[in-house]
Motif scaffolding. Sequence first.
Motif: not given
Length: 271
Positions: A44-72
Motif C-alpha cells: 500500500x505504501x511504496x516506502x513500506x518495508x517488506x518486513x521479511x527475514x531470511x528466509x520466509x514465505x508469505x501467506x496468500x488468501x483469496x476467494x477464487x470464483x466468489x467462493x465462500x471459503x478462502x483459499x490459503x
Amino acid sequence: MNISAIAATAVAGVGAYTLYSRSVRLESAEPVSHDTKRLRFALPDPDQPTGLSLTSAVLTISWPNGSWLPTIRPYTPINDISKPGFIELLVKHYPGGKQSTHLHSLKPNDSIIMIRGVPPGYRWTANQHPHVALIAGGAGITPMYQLTRGILNNPEDKTNITLVWGVNSDTDIFLREEFSALEKNFPGRFRAVYVVSNPEPGSLHPKGYVDEQILDKAGLSGKDVGKNDTKVFVCGPPAMEKALTGAKGFGKPKSGILAELGYTPAQIHKF
Ligand SMILES: Cc1cc2nc3c(=O)[nH]c(=O)nc-3n(C[C@H](O)[C@H](O)[C@H](O)COP(=O)(O)OP(=O)(O)OC[C@H]3O[C@@H](n4cnc5c(N)ncnc54)[C@H](O)[C@@H]3O)c2cc1C
C-alpha cells in the motif's frame, strides 16, 4: 508444516500478522515459462518495508470464483526483501489448483490478501555454516533463490553455496540469468548445477533426476565436503523430497540419498 496447521496459525494470528493493510495490488504479471508467472504486488505504501527475514514465505488468501471459503497458500518472495514497496512471487500453475489458477488469472490492479509471519520459515544466521547445499526441484527453487541472494548480498556473510536444481525441461530454468549473474559476481562462492529430465537436443545440462551420481558430481558427497561443514536445504515435489530424505511408512523406514552420502538428519532442512 501442512496447510491446515498453517491456516490455523494464520487465523489465530491474523491480527498480529496482517502486514500489508489487508490487500496488496498486482502491478505486473510476466510469464517466465509455459506454466510459471512472475507476479509483482505493490504494498500500500511504496516506502513500506517488506518486513521479511531470511528466509520466509508469505501467506496468500483469496476467494477464487466468489467462493465462500478462502483459499490459503504460502509462497516464497523472490525479490530483494531489503527493498521496500513490493513483493514478487514466482508461481507455478497446477491445472485444477485453486490458488495457482487464481493467481495466474489476476490482472494488473487486482488485489489479494497477503500475510507475513506464517509459516515461520528458516531463520538464517550468517556464517553459521561454511557451506550450504541447496537442492531444489521445479518451483521449489524460490526459497533457494531467496537464500542465495540474501547470503551473497550480505558482505558480512562468507558462506559458500552449491545449488543443484532439477527441472523437467531446459525452458523451466527460468532464473538462469539471475543465477548466472550471481556466479559471475561471486566466483568461488556460488555454483549452480542444472539437471533436466527431458532436455532439448543439444542441451548443455545432464539428463535425469537429482540422484546420488549428480550430487556426487556436483561435489556434494561425503568425501568432498566435511561432514559437519555443510547444511543441506531441500525443496521440491514430494517424490523428490522422499528420494532425498527417505520415507517412513509400513515396515522399515527407507533412508534417502542424502543419508547414503553421509549427511545426518540434523544437517538437512526441508523448506
Ligand atoms: C512454505 C511454502 C512455500 C511455497 N512457495 C511457493 C512458491 O514460491 N511458488 C510456487 O509456485 N509454489 C509454492 N508453494 C506451493 C504453494 O503453496 C501451493 O501449494 C501450490 O501453488 C498449489 O496450490 P493450488 O491451490 O494451486 O493447488 P491445490 O488446489 O492445493 O492442489 C490441486 C492439485 O494440484 C497439484 N499440486 C498442488 N501442489 C503441488 C505440488 N507442490 N507438486 C505437485 N503437484 C501439486 C496436485 O495434483 C493437487 O491435487 C509453497 C509451499 C510452501 C509450503
